[in-house]
Design an enzyme around this catalytic site. Structure first.
Site, PDB file in Angstrom:
ATOM      1  N   SER A 277       0.890  -1.139   0.132  1.00 25.21           N
ATOM      2  CA  SER A 277       0.181  -0.030   0.060  1.00 25.21           C
ATOM      3  C   SER A 277       0.803   1.244  -0.089  1.00 25.21           C
ATOM      4  CB  SER A 277      -0.894  -0.126   1.105  1.00 25.21           C
ATOM      5  OG  SER A 277      -0.242  -0.359   2.328  1.00 25.21           O
ATOM      6  N   HIS A 307      -1.826  -8.889   1.583  1.00 24.39           N
ATOM      7  CA  HIS A 307      -1.381  -7.786   2.646  1.00 24.39           C
ATOM      8  C   HIS A 307      -2.618  -7.413   3.619  1.00 24.39           C
ATOM      9  CE1 HIS A 307       0.340  -3.755   3.378  1.00 24.39           C
ATOM     10  NE2 HIS A 307      -0.110  -3.092   2.289  1.00 24.39           N
ATOM     11  N   HIS A 353       6.237 -12.920   7.036  1.00 27.37           N
ATOM     12  CA  HIS A 353       6.311 -11.411   6.595  1.00 27.37           C
ATOM     13  C   HIS A 353       7.592 -11.280   5.503  1.00 27.37           C
ATOM     14  CE1 HIS A 353       6.599  -6.949   7.019  1.00 27.37           C
ATOM     15  NE2 HIS A 353       5.476  -6.962   7.304  1.00 27.37           N
ATOM     16  N   ARG A 362       3.990  -4.971  16.598  1.00 29.15           N
ATOM     17  CA  ARG A 362       2.436  -4.627  16.632  1.00 29.15           C
ATOM     18  C   ARG A 362       1.571  -5.818  16.903  1.00 29.15           C
ATOM     19  NH1 ARG A 362       2.424  -2.997  10.288  1.00 29.15           N
ATOM     20  NH2 ARG A 362       3.133  -5.163  10.204  1.00 29.15           N
ATOM     21  N   ASP A 408      -1.627  -8.609  11.675  1.00 31.86           N
ATOM     22  CA  ASP A 408      -3.282  -9.247  11.223  1.00 31.86           C
ATOM     23  C   ASP A 408      -3.350 -10.443  12.195  1.00 31.86           C
ATOM     24  OD1 ASP A 408      -3.429  -7.187   9.338  1.00 31.86           O
ATOM     25  OD2 ASP A 408      -2.242  -8.178   7.994  1.00 31.86           O
TER      26      ASP A 408
HETATM   27  N1  NMX Z   1       1.417 -19.773   5.489  1.00 32.96           N
HETATM   28  C1  NMX Z   1       1.739 -20.721   4.482  1.00 32.96           C
HETATM   29  N2  NMX Z   1       2.892 -20.320   3.506  1.00 32.96           N
HETATM   30  C2  NMX Z   1       3.540 -19.495   3.877  1.00 32.96           C
HETATM   31  C3  NMX Z   1       3.382 -18.415   4.884  1.00 32.96           C
HETATM   32  C4  NMX Z   1       2.307 -18.708   5.529  1.00 32.96           C
HETATM   33  N3  NMX Z   1       1.670 -17.869   6.654  1.00 32.96           N
HETATM   34  N4  NMX Z   1       4.091 -17.238   4.928  1.00 32.96           N
HETATM   35  C5  NMX Z   1       5.018 -17.681   3.669  1.00 32.96           C
HETATM   36  N5  NMX Z   1       4.685 -18.850   3.196  1.00 32.96           N
HETATM   37  C6  NMX Z   1       5.182 -19.592   1.888  1.00 32.96           C
HETATM   38  C7  NMX Z   1       5.132 -18.681   0.838  1.00 32.96           C
HETATM   39  O1  NMX Z   1       3.913 -18.750   0.205  1.00 32.96           O
HETATM   40  C8  NMX Z   1       6.044 -19.058  -0.195  1.00 32.96           C
HETATM   41  O2  NMX Z   1       5.633 -20.369  -0.699  1.00 32.96           O
HETATM   42  P1  NMX Z   1       6.116 -20.605  -2.250  1.00 32.96           P
HETATM   43  O3  NMX Z   1       7.708 -20.565  -2.344  1.00 32.96           O
HETATM   44  O4  NMX Z   1       5.514 -21.960  -2.538  1.00 32.96           O
HETATM   45  O5  NMX Z   1       5.586 -19.696  -3.146  1.00 32.96           O
HETATM   46  C9  NMX Z   1       7.235 -19.294   0.978  1.00 32.96           C
HETATM   47  O6  NMX Z   1       6.540 -19.693   2.136  1.00 32.96           O
HETATM   48  C10 NMX Z   1       8.386 -18.400   1.216  1.00 32.96           C
HETATM   49  O7  NMX Z   1       7.625 -17.221   1.452  1.00 32.96           O
HETATM   50  P2  NMX Z   1       8.378 -16.147   2.259  1.00 32.96           P
HETATM   51  O8  NMX Z   1       9.655 -15.857   1.561  1.00 32.96           O
HETATM   52  O9  NMX Z   1       8.468 -16.744   3.694  1.00 32.96           O
HETATM   53  O10 NMX Z   1       7.316 -14.944   2.568  1.00 32.96           O
HETATM   54  P3  NMX Z   1       7.093 -13.782   1.499  1.00 32.96           P
HETATM   55  O11 NMX Z   1       7.949 -12.707   1.727  1.00 32.96           O
HETATM   56  O12 NMX Z   1       7.116 -14.150  -0.171  1.00 32.96           O
HETATM   57  O13 NMX Z   1       5.630 -13.538   1.734  1.00 32.96           O
HETATM   58  C11 NMX Z   1       3.667 -13.053   3.103  1.00 32.96           C
HETATM   59  C12 NMX Z   1       5.272 -12.986   2.813  1.00 32.96           C
HETATM   60  C13 NMX Z   1       3.305 -12.073   4.153  1.00 32.96           C
HETATM   61  C14 NMX Z   1       2.935 -12.754   1.966  1.00 32.96           C
HETATM   62  C15 NMX Z   1       3.466 -14.445   3.461  1.00 32.96           C
HETATM   63  O14 NMX Z   1       4.229 -14.515   4.689  1.00 32.96           O
HETATM   64  C16 NMX Z   1       2.117 -14.929   3.473  1.00 32.96           C
HETATM   65  O15 NMX Z   1       1.399 -15.122   2.605  1.00 32.96           O
HETATM   66  N6  NMX Z   1       1.496 -14.702   4.951  1.00 32.96           N
HETATM   67  C17 NMX Z   1      -0.023 -15.004   5.050  1.00 32.96           C
HETATM   68  C18 NMX Z   1      -0.778 -13.783   4.648  1.00 32.96           C
HETATM   69  C19 NMX Z   1      -0.539 -12.646   5.469  1.00 32.96           C
HETATM   70  O16 NMX Z   1      -0.543 -12.759   6.866  1.00 32.96           O
HETATM   71  N7  NMX Z   1      -0.327 -11.337   5.089  1.00 32.96           N
HETATM   72  C20 NMX Z   1      -0.108 -10.159   5.943  1.00 32.96           C
HETATM   73  C21 NMX Z   1       1.248  -9.607   6.048  1.00 32.96           C
HETATM   74  C22 NMX Z   1       1.133  -8.228   6.894  1.00 32.96           C
HETATM   75  N8  NMX Z   1       0.260  -7.156   6.261  1.00 32.96           N
HETATM   76  O17 NMX Z   1      -0.752  -6.638   6.892  1.00 32.96           O
HETATM   77  O18 NMX Z   1       0.250  -6.857   5.274  1.00 32.96           O
HETATM   78  C1  MLT Z   2       2.240  -3.522   6.348  1.00 31.51           C
HETATM   79  O1  MLT Z   2       2.000  -3.033   7.668  1.00 31.51           O
HETATM   80  O2  MLT Z   2       2.114  -2.854   5.457  1.00 31.51           O
HETATM   81  C2  MLT Z   2       2.611  -4.962   6.411  1.00 31.51           C
HETATM   82  O3  MLT Z   2       3.103  -5.645   7.560  1.00 31.51           O
HETATM   83  C3  MLT Z   2       3.182  -5.548   5.264  1.00 31.51           C
HETATM   84  C4  MLT Z   2       4.929  -5.058   4.934  1.00 31.51           C
HETATM   85  O4  MLT Z   2       5.337  -4.367   5.861  1.00 31.51           O
HETATM   86  O5  MLT Z   2       5.419  -5.484   3.870  1.00 31.51           O
END
Ligand code: NMX
Ligand code: MLT
Length: 473
Positions: A277, A307, A353, A362, A408
């Site tokens: 964002s 996100h 993350h 947080r 979250d």
């Molecule tokens: N559950 C399952 N798989 C996960 C998770 C999770 N919570 N977190 C990471 N992975 C997987 C990810 O999908 C990836 O798989 P693949 O190689 O098959 O594509 C692998 O682990 C490596 O990912 P990372 O490098 O650890 O994480 P990345 O930086 O790519 O993504 C998020 C970060 C936040 C997108 C990821 O951790 C996620 O999808 N979390 C769950 C959704 C979430 O809580 N999002 C909110 C973030 C905070 N916000 O408010 O924005």
């Molecule tokens: C945020 O607050 O924007 C989330 O934790 C996602 C991020 O920092 O990448």
């Protein structure tokens, strides 16, 4: 410049000494250094020339200094770890979490003014800090609160634009549409059309940003009441602070809910510049699109499930656990449920993350809020159990870089406890809060004359040819 330096000097001092007494001494010193001027805009006017000189100097003296190497992994992997943005209002450390102008969340909770009846920071104080780098006095926060209240009128066509959508449309769609309709009153667009000099861009940007921050809670509350309370809107109460008034307009007058809202808005406001964002707001703003256009774009990024929508997903997921296994689910059953989620190709929402590698502070401060105010809430207890169960499972999965909870994972159970049970609405609250961070940086973007964002992209053909050349050299 002295104040920007003093905030980071304060955090250096704090991490060196690590003692509460030295923090309060430093903060007292900081506040003594602070101007008694109640007008935020005139404070910025004074600060901008120093910061412009600072940036000019950085560019002329260190413009060619390298900040790292770009790898193929980074290009393919969402630019993770690639430093490529200037973002003044906050900085994220992978282990320590966010610092707003050098201050951690616990430090903000100590030094930012609270409501007379409360303990959590007033979001207006955080906004002042983000914009100026200074810890505001109570009087400055009160003045900003009044200024925001005086800017909060929303024209009828904004409500009509929202009403044109089916009331079943996702709340983020309705909210972003309302923000787009607010754009009609953009001061920046008007000024640009009448040929404003670029050295003055920050001024109408400031007006748009303060108006936008003042109006988004009104629009957000309208969406909530339209969707869930038969369109029975509650007028704003100008005697209340920003967080309390938002809670009031949503229909929640419990003092604890107002405190939660102040904390919620403060901690979700900013998370440096690279999150989807913030980055989107900055990118769109770099084309000199006005703050409404930029922030509406940012909201559309926030609405994605990886996100900001994750807060909705977390509560829905927790409720599905309860539905299937009951509130008193054992850790073993919970572990099975987590594996079931992963095996069906889904993520565990609220965990992981892109930058953080430890539990999100947080999350920690929301857990502290829950321990203080709702320790016996069954869903809070389930969230606590998840904290024990999920990280080992994600670690066992082998590919997740951060198995710990993010912001979250916790917010939904707190809101649910006070009666805001409609999970699909949660990302709108995140959006209201994020207006503080994105708009603060947009003002600095224009004040510093930051460039149009336009990174280079390449094709797979290009990458293959380049890698071949490198390996044969
Ligand atoms: N559950 C399952 N798989 C996960 C998770 C999770 N919570 N977190 C990471 N992975 C997987 C990810 O999908 C990836 O798989 P693949 O190689 O098959 O594509 C692998 O682990 C490596 O990912 P990372 O490098 O650890 O994480 P990345 O930086 O790519 O993504 C998020 C970060 C936040 C997108 C990821 O951790 C996620 O999808 N979390 C769950 C959704 C979430 O809580 N999002 C909110 C973030 C905070 N916000 O408010 O924005
Ligand atoms: C945020 O607050 O924007 C989330 O934790 C996602 C991020 O920092 O990448």
């Amino acid at each position: 410049m002295v104040f920007f330096r003093s905030v980071s000097a304060l955090s250096r001092l704090r991490s060196r000494v690590g003692q509460q007494s030295s923090l309060s001494n430093s903060v007292r010193w900081l506040q003594m250094q602070s101007s008694t001027d109640l007008d935020l805009k005139s404070q910025l006017q004074d600060l901008i020339p120093e910061q412009q000189d600072r940036l000019k100097k950085l560019k002329s003296e260190h413009g060619k200094v390298q900040l790292g190497n770009i790898t193929v992994d980074m290009v393919i992997g969402g630019m993770r770890g690639m430093t490529g943005l200037l973002w003044e209002t906050s900085l994220l450390d992978a282990d320590e979490g966010i610092r707003f102008r050098g201050l951690s969340i616990p430090e903000c909770q100590k030094v930012l003014p609270a409501a007379p009846s409360g303990a959590e920071p007033l979001p207006e104080g955080l906004l002042w800090l983000l914009l100026t780098g200074k810890v505001p006095s109570k009087e400055q926060v009160e003045a900003l609160s009044k200024d925001l209240a005086s800017r909060a009128a929303v024209p009828d066509y904004v409500y009509n634009a929202i009403d044109a959508l089916p009331s079943t449309a996702h709340p983020m769609t309705q909210f972003a549409s309302g923000v787009m309709a607010l754009q009609v009153q953009s001061e920046f667009q008007k000024a640009y059309e009448s040929g404003i000099h670029k050295s003055k861009f920050w001024e109408p940007t400031y007006e748009d940003c303060l108006n936008l921050i003042a109006r988004v809670p009104v629009v957000a509350a309208y969406v909530y009441r339209r969707m869930y309370k038969n369109g029975d809107s509650i007028p704003s109460d100008k005697s209340l602070d920003y967080g309390a008034n938002f809670s009031h307009m949503l229909g929640f007058d419990d003092e604890k809910m107002k405190e939660l809202m102040r904390l919620y808005i403060t901690i979700h406001s900013d998370h440096e510049g690279g999150n989807v964002s913030a980055h989107t707001g900055h990118l769109v703003g770099s084309a000199l699109s006005d703050p409404y256009l930029s922030f509406a774009a940012a909201l559309n990024g926030l609405a994605g499930p990886l996100h900001g929508l994750a807060n909705q997903e977390v509560l829905l997921w927790i409720k599905s656990v309860v539905e299937e296994c009951g509130e008193n689910i054992s850790k073993e059953q919970l572990k099975e449920y987590v594996w079931k989620t992963l095996n069906s190709g889904k993520v565990v929402p609220g965990y992981g993350h892109g930058v953080l590698r430890k539990t999100d502070p947080r999350y920690v401060c929301q857990r502290e809020f829950a321990l203080k105010h709702l320790p016996d809430d069954p869903l809070f207890q389930l969230v606590s159990k998840l904290y024990e169960v999920v990280p080992p499972v994600l670690t066992e999965l082998g590919k997740v870089k951060n198995p710990w909870p993010n912001v979250d994972a916790h917010s939904g159970v707190l809101l649910n406890h006070y009666g805001l049970t409609e999970a699909r609405y949660y990302t709108v609250l995140f959006g209201v809060s994020r207006s503080l961070g994105i708009c603060s940086q947009l003002i600095w973007d224009r004040a510093l004359g930051l460039a149009l964002e336009r990174p280079k992209s390449v094709t797979m053909d290009w990458l293959e040819a380049h890698c071949k050349k490198v390996s044969s050299a």
